[in-house]
Motif scaffolding. Structure first.
Motif, mmCIF file in Angstrom:
data_model
loop_
_atom_site.group_PDB
_atom_site.id
_atom_site.type_symbol
_atom_site.label_atom_id
_atom_site.label_comp_id
_atom_site.label_asym_id
_atom_site.label_seq_id
_atom_site.Cartn_x
_atom_site.Cartn_y
_atom_site.Cartn_z
ATOM 1 N N TRP A 39 0.835 -1.195 0.000
ATOM 2 C CA TRP A 39 0.000 0.000 0.000
ATOM 3 C C TRP A 39 0.873 1.251 0.000
ATOM 4 C CZ3 TRP A 39 -4.945 -1.086 -0.825
ATOM 5 C CH2 TRP A 39 -5.407 -2.350 -0.466
ATOM 6 N N PHE A 40 0.448 2.270 -0.730
ATOM 7 C CA PHE A 40 1.156 3.554 -0.755
ATOM 8 C C PHE A 40 0.470 4.599 0.124
ATOM 9 C CE2 PHE A 40 2.390 1.854 -4.996
ATOM 10 C CZ PHE A 40 3.733 1.745 -4.745
ATOM 11 N N GLU A 41 -0.537 4.194 0.846
ATOM 12 C CA GLU A 41 -1.303 5.101 1.685
ATOM 13 C C GLU A 41 -1.064 4.759 3.151
ATOM 14 O OE1 GLU A 41 -2.705 7.324 -0.097
ATOM 15 O OE2 GLU A 41 -3.134 6.332 -1.993
ATOM 16 N N GLU A 42 -1.270 5.742 3.996
ATOM 17 C CA GLU A 42 -1.275 5.535 5.440
ATOM 18 C C GLU A 42 -2.732 5.416 5.855
ATOM 19 O OE1 GLU A 42 1.358 5.319 7.554
ATOM 20 O OE2 GLU A 42 2.706 5.441 5.834
ATOM 21 N N PHE A 43 -3.044 4.439 6.687
ATOM 22 C CA PHE A 43 -4.418 4.203 7.096
ATOM 23 C C PHE A 43 -4.549 4.317 8.603
ATOM 24 C CE2 PHE A 43 -3.689 1.572 3.283
ATOM 25 C CZ PHE A 43 -4.608 2.172 2.434
ATOM 26 N N ASP A 44 -5.671 4.920 9.029
ATOM 27 C CA ASP A 44 -5.949 4.919 10.469
ATOM 28 C C ASP A 44 -6.737 3.658 10.810
ATOM 29 O OD1 ASP A 44 -8.650 5.330 9.814
ATOM 30 O OD2 ASP A 44 -8.575 7.473 10.245
ATOM 31 N N GLN A 45 -7.042 3.475 12.061
ATOM 32 C CA GLN A 45 -7.682 2.237 12.516
ATOM 33 C C GLN A 45 -9.034 2.025 11.830
ATOM 34 O OE1 GLN A 45 -8.376 1.968 16.744
ATOM 35 N NE2 GLN A 45 -7.589 -0.114 16.741
ATOM 36 N N HIS A 46 -9.801 3.090 11.641
ATOM 37 C CA HIS A 46 -11.104 2.983 10.970
ATOM 38 C C HIS A 46 -10.915 2.546 9.517
ATOM 39 C CE1 HIS A 46 -15.164 3.849 9.657
ATOM 40 N NE2 HIS A 46 -14.668 4.622 8.718
ATOM 41 N N ASP A 47 -9.960 3.148 8.822
ATOM 42 C CA ASP A 47 -9.694 2.799 7.423
ATOM 43 C C ASP A 47 -9.250 1.347 7.292
ATOM 44 O OD1 ASP A 47 -10.275 5.358 6.523
ATOM 45 O OD2 ASP A 47 -8.190 6.018 6.611
ATOM 46 N N GLU A 48 -8.452 0.873 8.227
ATOM 47 C CA GLU A 48 -7.930 -0.487 8.149
ATOM 48 C C GLU A 48 -9.041 -1.532 8.189
ATOM 49 O OE1 GLU A 48 -4.804 -1.189 10.939
ATOM 50 O OE2 GLU A 48 -3.524 0.365 10.071
ATOM 51 N N LYS A 49 -10.064 -1.301 8.984
ATOM 52 C CA LYS A 49 -11.181 -2.250 9.046
ATOM 53 C C LYS A 49 -11.912 -2.303 7.711
ATOM 54 C CE LYS A 49 -11.877 -2.018 13.998
ATOM 55 N NZ LYS A 49 -12.779 -1.710 15.088
ATOM 56 N N GLU A 50 -12.177 -1.146 7.125
ATOM 57 C CA GLU A 50 -12.842 -1.100 5.823
ATOM 58 C C GLU A 50 -11.946 -1.700 4.754
ATOM 59 O OE1 GLU A 50 -14.500 2.172 2.632
ATOM 60 O OE2 GLU A 50 -14.479 2.701 4.752
ATOM 61 N N LEU A 51 -10.663 -1.437 4.845
ATOM 62 C CA LEU A 51 -9.708 -1.940 3.869
ATOM 63 C C LEU A 51 -9.643 -3.465 3.887
ATOM 64 C CD1 LEU A 51 -7.699 -0.896 1.795
ATOM 65 C CD2 LEU A 51 -5.960 -0.953 3.564
ATOM 66 N N GLU A 52 -9.734 -4.058 5.040
ATOM 67 C CA GLU A 52 -9.716 -5.515 5.138
ATOM 68 C C GLU A 52 -10.856 -6.138 4.335
ATOM 69 O OE1 GLU A 52 -9.759 -6.693 9.226
ATOM 70 O OE2 GLU A 52 -7.816 -5.758 9.633
ATOM 71 N N THR A 53 -12.021 -5.524 4.388
ATOM 72 C CA THR A 53 -13.156 -6.073 3.655
ATOM 73 C C THR A 53 -13.062 -5.789 2.166
ATOM 74 O OG1 THR A 53 -14.505 -4.105 4.054
ATOM 75 C CG2 THR A 53 -14.689 -5.904 5.649
ATOM 76 N N GLU A 54 -12.395 -4.706 1.792
ATOM 77 C CA GLU A 54 -12.293 -4.329 0.387
ATOM 78 C C GLU A 54 -11.096 -4.943 -0.330
ATOM 79 O OE1 GLU A 54 -14.380 -2.596 -1.629
ATOM 80 O OE2 GLU A 54 -15.752 -2.720 0.061
ATOM 81 N N THR A 55 -10.112 -5.432 0.419
ATOM 82 C CA THR A 55 -8.897 -5.951 -0.198
ATOM 83 C C THR A 55 -9.202 -7.074 -1.178
ATOM 84 O OG1 THR A 55 -7.545 -5.301 1.685
ATOM 85 C CG2 THR A 55 -6.656 -7.009 0.257
ATOM 86 N N GLU A 56 -10.089 -7.968 -0.822
ATOM 87 C CA GLU A 56 -10.448 -9.063 -1.723
ATOM 88 C C GLU A 56 -11.021 -8.520 -3.032
ATOM 89 O OE1 GLU A 56 -13.492 -12.831 -1.881
ATOM 90 O OE2 GLU A 56 -12.700 -12.233 0.066
ATOM 91 N N ASN A 57 -11.831 -7.481 -2.944
ATOM 92 C CA ASN A 57 -12.394 -6.856 -4.138
ATOM 93 C C ASN A 57 -11.299 -6.229 -4.999
ATOM 94 O OD1 ASN A 57 -14.552 -6.015 -5.841
ATOM 95 N ND2 ASN A 57 -14.450 -3.989 -4.912
ATOM 96 N N TYR A 58 -10.326 -5.561 -4.369
ATOM 97 C CA TYR A 58 -9.217 -4.958 -5.125
ATOM 98 C C TYR A 58 -8.403 -6.026 -5.847
ATOM 99 C CZ TYR A 58 -10.101 -0.600 -2.599
ATOM 100 O OH TYR A 58 -10.678 0.522 -2.079
ATOM 101 N N ILE A 59 -8.156 -7.139 -5.182
ATOM 102 C CA ILE A 59 -7.402 -8.232 -5.806
ATOM 103 C C ILE A 59 -8.186 -8.786 -6.994
ATOM 104 C CG2 ILE A 59 -6.554 -10.591 -5.465
ATOM 105 C CD1 ILE A 59 -5.848 -9.730 -2.579
ATOM 106 N N LYS A 60 -9.483 -8.934 -6.831
ATOM 107 C CA LYS A 60 -10.336 -9.426 -7.920
ATOM 108 C C LYS A 60 -10.291 -8.465 -9.104
ATOM 109 C CE LYS A 60 -15.020 -10.848 -8.971
ATOM 110 N NZ LYS A 60 -16.203 -10.074 -9.164
ATOM 111 N N GLN A 61 -10.424 -7.169 -8.842
ATOM 112 C CA GLN A 61 -10.377 -6.171 -9.917
ATOM 113 C C GLN A 61 -9.029 -6.190 -10.638
ATOM 114 O OE1 GLN A 61 -11.348 -2.271 -8.467
ATOM 115 N NE2 GLN A 61 -13.346 -2.913 -7.713
ATOM 116 N N ALA A 62 -7.942 -6.294 -9.882
ATOM 117 C CA ALA A 62 -6.611 -6.333 -10.487
ATOM 118 C C ALA A 62 -6.444 -7.574 -11.356
ATOM 119 C CB ALA A 62 -5.538 -6.290 -9.394
ATOM 120 N N THR A 63 -6.942 -8.697 -10.882
ATOM 121 C CA THR A 63 -6.858 -9.942 -11.654
ATOM 122 C C THR A 63 -7.694 -9.853 -12.928
ATOM 123 O OG1 THR A 63 -6.498 -11.176 -9.609
ATOM 124 C CG2 THR A 63 -7.190 -12.446 -11.525
#
Length: 75
Positions: A39-63
């Protein structure tokens, strides 16, 4: 300059790796060989929780982007 959402990357130092660069927030590089994400971004604790759920979607989009590019290249 306007950048595409995804960019395909290659590097001869990593002959088996296929890199996809995501240029929009949250910016990251994923290695499709092992799904490792940098990741090139800094995330706070709130962002990290949302990011965990979205990471799978980002991987799918990249693939999907990679598959589309390879299909176009082969045509």
């Amino acid at each position: 300059m306007e950048l595409p959402k995804f960019i395909l990357g290659d590097n001869t130092d990593y002959p088996n790796a296929i890199f996809i660069i995501h240029t929009e927030f949250p910016r990251f590089i994923i290695n499709l060989e092992n799904d490792e994400v940098e990741w090139f971004e800094e995330f706070d604790q709130h962002d990290e929780k949302e990011l965990e759920t979205e990471t799978e979607n980002y991987i799918k989009q990249a693939t999907e982007f990679y598959d589309r590019e390879i299909t176009r290249y082969n045509d």
